[in-house]
Design a protein around this motif. Structure first.
Motif, PDB file in Angstrom:
ATOM      1  N   GLU A  94     -24.242 -39.803  -1.823  1.00 44.94           N
ATOM      2  CA  GLU A  94     -24.624 -39.471  -3.203  1.00 44.94           C
ATOM      3  C   GLU A  94     -23.544 -38.993  -4.163  1.00 44.94           C
ATOM      4  O   GLU A  94     -23.208 -39.201  -5.272  1.00 44.94           O
ATOM      5  CB  GLU A  94     -25.725 -38.863  -3.345  1.00 44.94           C
ATOM      6  N   SER A  95     -22.853 -38.057  -3.506  1.00 45.52           N
ATOM      7  CA  SER A  95     -21.599 -37.166  -4.186  1.00 45.52           C
ATOM      8  C   SER A  95     -20.284 -38.222  -4.532  1.00 45.52           C
ATOM      9  O   SER A  95     -19.745 -38.222  -5.536  1.00 45.52           O
ATOM     10  CB  SER A  95     -21.007 -36.147  -3.501  1.00 45.52           C
ATOM     11  N   VAL A  96     -20.473 -39.047  -3.499  1.00 45.91           N
ATOM     12  CA  VAL A  96     -19.376 -40.141  -3.499  1.00 45.91           C
ATOM     13  C   VAL A  96     -19.583 -40.998  -4.818  1.00 45.91           C
ATOM     14  O   VAL A  96     -18.796 -41.485  -5.567  1.00 45.91           O
ATOM     15  CB  VAL A  96     -18.908 -41.097  -2.577  1.00 45.91           C
ATOM     16  N   ALA A  97     -21.086 -41.424  -4.803  1.00 49.72           N
ATOM     17  CA  ALA A  97     -21.579 -42.321  -5.896  1.00 49.72           C
ATOM     18  C   ALA A  97     -21.260 -41.539  -7.213  1.00 49.72           C
ATOM     19  O   ALA A  97     -21.080 -42.208  -8.423  1.00 49.72           O
ATOM     20  CB  ALA A  97     -23.143 -42.525  -5.797  1.00 49.72           C
ATOM     21  N   ALA A  98     -21.695 -40.476  -7.538  1.00 49.19           N
ATOM     22  CA  ALA A  98     -21.464 -39.433  -8.552  1.00 49.19           C
ATOM     23  C   ALA A  98     -19.980 -39.334  -9.175  1.00 49.19           C
ATOM     24  O   ALA A  98     -19.882 -39.525 -10.380  1.00 49.19           O
ATOM     25  CB  ALA A  98     -22.217 -38.114  -8.476  1.00 49.19           C
TER      26      ALA A  98
END
Lengths: 204, 278
Positions: A94-98
């Motif tokens: 999720e942090s990579v996506a964000a």
């Protein structure tokens, strides 16, 4: 240009990863006498040959470099592609996506869409820096590295992706895991990856 | 079988390492002072590459469950036996080794060699990657191999401490530094830092100033490479150095002087002198 590295090493400046890989492959296929190590880097190949005649080796290397440079782009395309099945459920997905400003699904599809190439290995035995990552997925390393990342973790950091070959500390962002053992000290060779190997990740 | 009763500050099993696997990210590893391990093996009629014990700062106690011929080389330790000649340790006896008089690493070879399970063709503990056997601790049991050949050398006079001078071949990245950086490296002694280990001898002294900014792409490294991180304080790579690295290498210590580097203790002073490439 070929630089001396102490008494036993010669460092060939290839200027490109592609030429590093071709020179590495050519030297492995027809290893000059006395050569103990051939270490491809993104812009160089180090050759360590403790008992060799370095004058002769330099001349030989110059010939191989010229030959590989002239071959054009044709050589590596016919090499087989290694497929690595991945369960995309990493703690940092999720942090990579964000950071990329895209959805988690798009992270997965972009990571699996691109064919990656093993640039070089370092950091730990079997730890391969996979080049050719979709630039949208480039993310900085974690501010605080994890003290232990499980073997088989699939991760990204900067312009690279990697599969952690064994449990180790690590600061890369974890996006998934694979059951493929990329490193096995009882296997020969112990590493599935070596410089120049082409890799495609596949959602499992 | 040899039982470790005390391992001292740091002790590992070492042979001549895992050459030829750097492209897979595997350090060479092996004895930091390889000529001393080779000598200890030769004294026992062993092949030079058999595994022995590498002690750091001595202070070990080893219990011999079976009698064995033993030889010590490298940093001379206080013991009942003495350096540089084979001696017999009887079954059930303990070998006690004190602090070295000079130097850092002492090699304990046993006739037949230490026969722990090899990993990737070597019995060496790689302190960087964790390959090979765990470092020794009280309670570690070390199997001994079957002796081959005969003991044909009976004495090798132990050398005294060698001058702590490391001869350097410039490059491959001396051009990343200001023109007088190599002269600066050689101008005054450096002091060996506390955090030195089997990966490298960390030094403090004159700062080596870079002329080129930016990152050097990662490239292959050799043992003896003098790598210079952004602090400008050099590190001399020893046996467990990483196979690739991204800091520029200003010069490489000559192979003949690697044992000198491996015997440097924290607090020692060491000088460099430039020896141009042939």
């Amino acid at each position: 240009m070929i630089r001396a590295v102490g008494e036993h090493g010669l460092l060939v400046e290839t200027g490109s990863l592609e030429l590093s890989h071709r020179l590495d492959a050519a030297l492995r296929a027809d290893r000059p006498a006395g050569v103990v190590e051939i270490v491809a880097g993104p812009r160089t190949v180090l050759i360590v040959a403790p008992r060799a005649n370095h004058g002769r080796l330099r001349a030989h290397l110059a010939g191989v470099i010229a030959q590989e440079r002239d071959k054009g782009d044709a050589t590596s395309a016919d090499a087989a592609v290694m497929t690595i099945p991945v369960v995309y459920d990493g703690a940092d997905l999720e942090s990579v996506a964000a950071l990329a400003g895209i959805s988690v699904d798009e992270v997965v599809s972009r990571h699996a869409a691109q064919e990656l190439v093993v640039g070089w290995l370092g950091f730990a035995p079997g730890f391969a820096y996979l080049t050719g990552l979709d630039p949208v997925l480039e993310t900085p390393r974690l501010d605080t590295p994890r003290t232990s990342v499980p073997a088989g973790s699939v991760a990204v950091a900067g312009p690279y992706s990697a599969v952690y070959p064994s449990a180790s500390p690590g600061g890369w962002r974890l996006i998934g895991r694979t059951s493929v053992r990329v490193w096995d000290v009882t296997a020969d060779p112990p590493s599935l990856f070596r410089p120049g190997v082409r890799v495609r990740f596949q959602p499992a | 079988m040899i039982e470790v009763l005390a391992a001292g500050p740091y002790a590992t099993v070492q042979d001549l390492g895992r050459p030829g696997l750097a492209h897979l990210g595997v350090p060479r590893s092996g004895a930091a002072d390889a000529p001393s391990l080779r000598l200890a093996n030769r004294l026992l009629g062993n092949p030079e590459g058999l595994a022995g014990i590498e002690l750091t700062f001595g202070m070990a106690r080893l219990l011999f469950h079976d009698g064995a011929w033993v030889a010590l080389a490298g940093a001379p330790v206080d013991s009942a036996a003495g350096m540089g000649a084979p001696f017999w340790v009887a079954k059930g006896r303990e070998l006690r080794l004190g602090m070295p008089e000079w130097g850092l690493r002492t090699y304990v070879a046993v006739r037949g060699g230490i026969a722990v399970e090899p990993v990737l063709g070597s019995r060496s503990t790689d302190s960087l990657s964790g390959l090979g056997p765990e470092p020794l601790r009280a309670g570690t049991l070390l199997p001994v191999g079957r002796p081959e050949g005969v003991i044909s050398v009976d004495l090798a006079p132990p050398p005294g401490p060698r001058p702590a001078v490391l001869r350097v071949t410039p490059g491959p990245r001396d051009d990343w530094f200001v023109p007088d950086a190599l002269a600066g490296l050689c101008a005054r002694p450096y002091s060996v830092s506390q955090d030195s280990n089997r990966v490298g001898v960390r030094l403090s002294g004159a700062e080596l100033v870079r002329a080129k900014e930016g990152e050097l792409p990662s490239e292959g490294m050799v043992t003896g490479a003098i790598q210079v991180p952004p602090s400008g304080q050099p590190i001399v790579f020893l046996a467990d150095h990483p196979p690739t690295g991204g800091y520029p290498v200003i010069g490489v210590v000559r192979e003949a002087d690697l044992p000198v580097a491996a015997q440097l203790r924290p607090g020692d002073e060491v000088r460099f002198t430039v020896r141009p490439a042939r």
